[in-house]
Scaffold this active site. Structure first.
Site, PDB file in Angstrom:
ATOM      1  N   GLU A 267       0.662  -1.194  -0.032  1.00 53.47           N
ATOM      2  CA  GLU A 267      -0.125   0.051   0.026  1.00 53.47           C
ATOM      3  C   GLU A 267       0.668   1.404   0.101  1.00 53.47           C
ATOM      4  O   GLU A 267       0.301   2.433  -0.437  1.00 53.47           O
ATOM      5  CB  GLU A 267      -1.105   0.130   1.270  1.00 53.47           C
TER       6      GLU A 267
ATOM      7  N   SER B  74     -28.733 -24.590  54.941  1.00 53.84           N
ATOM      8  CA  SER B  74     -27.696 -25.170  56.049  1.00 53.84           C
ATOM      9  C   SER B  74     -26.137 -25.123  55.693  1.00 53.84           C
ATOM     10  O   SER B  74     -25.286 -25.400  56.171  1.00 53.84           O
ATOM     11  CB  SER B  74     -28.013 -26.453  56.302  1.00 53.84           C
TER      12      SER B  74
END
Length: 679
Positions: free
Chosen positions: A72, A342
């Site tokens: 590019e 519990s």
């Protein structure tokens, strides 16, 4: 002339500050949630549904960067944002052909266009050139490449090479091959026409063109490709479908993303959230949860947790079935406030051991009893009678627990819960009370995990954490000896055998709404919750039946780190004398006592504090004293017991007669004197 140049330069600086580049698109990124080793757990889209992750040069292979620059903008490292040679070439081509042949855009200008999309006109090109110089002034070359790597379209709603690598190849960008890197560089040129899932042949041709024509010209040894490399790369097929984005730990990922405040560098947010989780374990835990789903009733969900016992770092967390509407999958059930049943009893007994009120071998009474207007019952509505404290804890008997809390004080218990990282949530305006022993307060799976971690880590309390942080700071909850005693009591085989050396406890809330199982070994704490997200009852459900088998499978995923079991047995001797010489001086074994006056019970030996019981029921006494007063309630046979701080017990049978019938020399029958006291 110099003055004019100076004036122009000053004007450009003023304009640069007045109209800075718009970096908002760079800031609007998705989140990547990673584990402690940096492995991806989950990826969340940016607002609007775009898959966009911030990327830098360090996130991709050097060959990809070199290939990008070669393809590019070969002079990218040398120009100031605009390449005069490229612009001149593009202008000449335009004049000769009458239309645009090449744009002459540099990578910096492409970065501008990605930040501020505009129509492709000459005016836009001029703006991009000016903006490119602004970017060059503000950022380094690698940072400008990072803008391209973050925003370049990869087709559809995918932007950036990191999101593209995951979507098209199912792995991080750092692991891309040259062929895969070439495809991700090629797609941004024509994103809609080069989508490999829709146009695989066009994508292949573009990729091969990138490899054959551009890769050889790439600068840097990292990008060098031999002819054999090129042929092998070109032979690789292009992907024909998108991979799903990673979705491990979905509830936690969204929780952390919502709490995120952003990075330290304005405009360059990291978009990366580091957690304490372990990716392989997280995947295994979610698979366990999924395999469990088929055995659950409709609308029932499960939440799972595993944490490091010492550091309190959560290693795996499943908050429910994400995406399952029937099971309210959007709700994080690891943070849902529920009744622990519990499951709170181990901490309660640990406080009792610390205070010297009981020891594992203490004989306690599981018999009907009222505490004012409160009359607790066991789960099965029955009563066991006299058992040791260790047995009462393992069997999860309610009466001994409530009696212990009555003696210890609910406020003290609630304070210990808070120190352990599980503050009890009570109705507004309510104070802690006796039902707290049986789960009469709200808590969460994460908080219960912290509470059990305190029991397994020498009584040190701290909240669990999901984000790495400084060294752990803990709070004292229990004495180490008391915590270790609880741990040893809870070390027991899982039903059906299998894993050993794990301390565990179950819990079931009222109506079977919540089924719990929690445990720890020498290195981990694990927790399981099963229930309906809307809190409706599950008739007949228990923690032992629903949650405990899942806990067993959860520990099977972890490296073994067993605790050493220590059997706990009551130590009694006939006649009231124990091997350490704890004994009742008065009354002697077999004594017949009058029923119309108080009796002073006297003890010799043993380690204080001492506790006196008659028929398993504690009587008022000062733990530091060696005597206590007892007034027999009625005529009959009784057993008087004293317990010391080590759990040693001495016990004698006595008989109480009406005062008018007490005869000189009366003794209990020999059969009574020979009775064992461990029934």
């Amino acid at each position: 002339m110099p003055a004019l140049l100076l004036c122009v330069a000053a004007s450009l600086l003023v304009l640069d500050r007045a109209f800075p580049p718009d970096l908002r698109r760079l800031e609007v990124v998705g989140e990547e949630v990673v584990d402690r080793q940096g492995r991806t757990l989950s990826v969340l889209p940016a607002p609007g549904g775009t898959w966009r992750l911030p990327a830098s040069v360090g996130d991709v292979p050097p060959a990809l960067v070199a290939m990008l620059v070669a393809a590019e903008d070969r002079r990218f490292r040398w120009h100031f944002g605009v390449d005069p040679l490229s612009l001149a070439r593009a202008a000449a081509q335009w004049v000769r052909s009458g239309h645009v042949v090449s744009g002459g855009s540099t990578l910096t200008m492409q970065a501008v266009r990605l930040l501020e999309p505009r129509p492709r006109t000459l005016r836009s090109k001029l703006v991009e050139a000016l903006r490119a110089m602004q970017l060059e002034r503000r950022f380094s070359k690698d940072q400008i490449l990072g803008i391209w790597l973050t925003l370049a379209s990869q087709g559809g709603n995918i932007e950036g090479v990191r999101a593209g690598a995951i979507s098209w190849f199912g792995r991080p960008a750092a692991q891309l091959t040259p062929a895969e890197a070439a495809l991700l560089i090629a797609i941004p040129r024509r994103p809609n026409q080069l989508r490999p899932d829709r146009h695989p042949e066009a994508a292949r041709v573009a990729r091969d063109d990138m490899l054959l024509r551009r890769a050889r010209a790439a600068a840097g040894a990292e990008a060098a490709l031999t002819p054999q490399d090129l042929l092998a790369a070109a032979a690789q097929p292009v992907p024909r479908h998108r991979f799903p984005m990673p979705t491990l730990a979905p509830h936690l990922s969204r929780e952390l993303a919502a709490a995120r405040t952003g990075g330290d560098t304005p405009g360059l947010r990291s978009g990366r959230i580091l957690t304490t989780l372990d990716q392989p374990l997280q995947r295994a835990v979610e698979e366990l949860a999924e395999n469990t789903r088929r055995n659950l009733a409709p609308h029932v969900s499960v939440a799972l947790l595993v944490a490091n016992l010492r550091t309190r770092e959560v290693q795996a967390l499943s908050g429910g079935y994400w995406g399952d509407r029937e099971r309210a999958g959007a709700i994080d059930l690891s943070r849902a406030v529920r009744s622990p049943g519990s499951a709170l009893k181990p901490l309660l007994y640990g406080l009792g051991f610390e205070a010297g009120f009981i020891a594992p071998g203490t004989v306690v009474a599981d018999l009907p009893r009222r505490f004012g207007t409160y009359a607790p019952e066991n789960f099965d509505r029955g009563f066991t009678g006299r058992v040791t404290a260790a047995e009462a804890l393992r069997m999860s008997l309610n009466l001994p627990a409530v009696a212990l809390l009555d003696r210890l004080g609910p406020l003290r218990f609630a304070s210990a819960m808070k120190l352990a990282g599980a503050p009890p949530r009570l109705p507004e305006g309510a104070d802690p009370s006796l039902p707290l022993a049986l789960g009469g307060a709200g808590t969460t799976l994460r908080e219960m995990g912290a509470l059990y971690a305190a029991l397994g880590d020498g009584g040190r309390g701290a909240a669990l954490r999901v984000i790495p942080g400084p060294p752990l700071e803990t709070r004292p909850v229990l004495e180490a000896r008391a915590a270790a005693t609880v741990a040893q009591v809870l070390v027991q085989p899982f039903p059906g055998g299998g894993l050993m050396g794990i301390a565990w406890k179950t819990g079931t809330s009222w109506g079977g709404r919540d089924a719990w199982s929690l445990g720890f070994d020498g290195a981990h704490v694990a927790a399981v919750w099963v229930g309906r997200p809307d809190g409706t009852p599950m008739p007949g459900a228990t923690g032992r039946a629903l949650a405990l088998p899942i806990l067993s499978r959860l520990f099977s995923l972890l490296p073994p780190a067993p605790l050493s079991p220590l059997p706990v047995r009551p130590r009694f001797v006939a006649g009231g004398e124990a091997p350490d010489h704890l004994r009742l001086l008065f009354p002697p074994a077999g004594a017949v006592l009058p029923g119309d006056e108080a009796v002073t019970l006297r003890v010799q030996g043993g380690r204080r504090p001492l506790h006196f019981l008659v028929d398993g029921v504690p009587i008022a006494s000062e733990p530091a004293r060696r005597e206590a007063n007892w007034t027999p309630p009625a005529a009959g046979f009784y057993r008087v017991t004293v317990l010391d701080a080590d759990g040693v017990a001495a016990s004698v049978p006595v008989r109480v007669r009406d005062a008018a019938t007490v005869l000189s020399g009366d003794r209990l029958p020999e059969a009574v004197l020979r009775q064992e006291t461990t029934r």
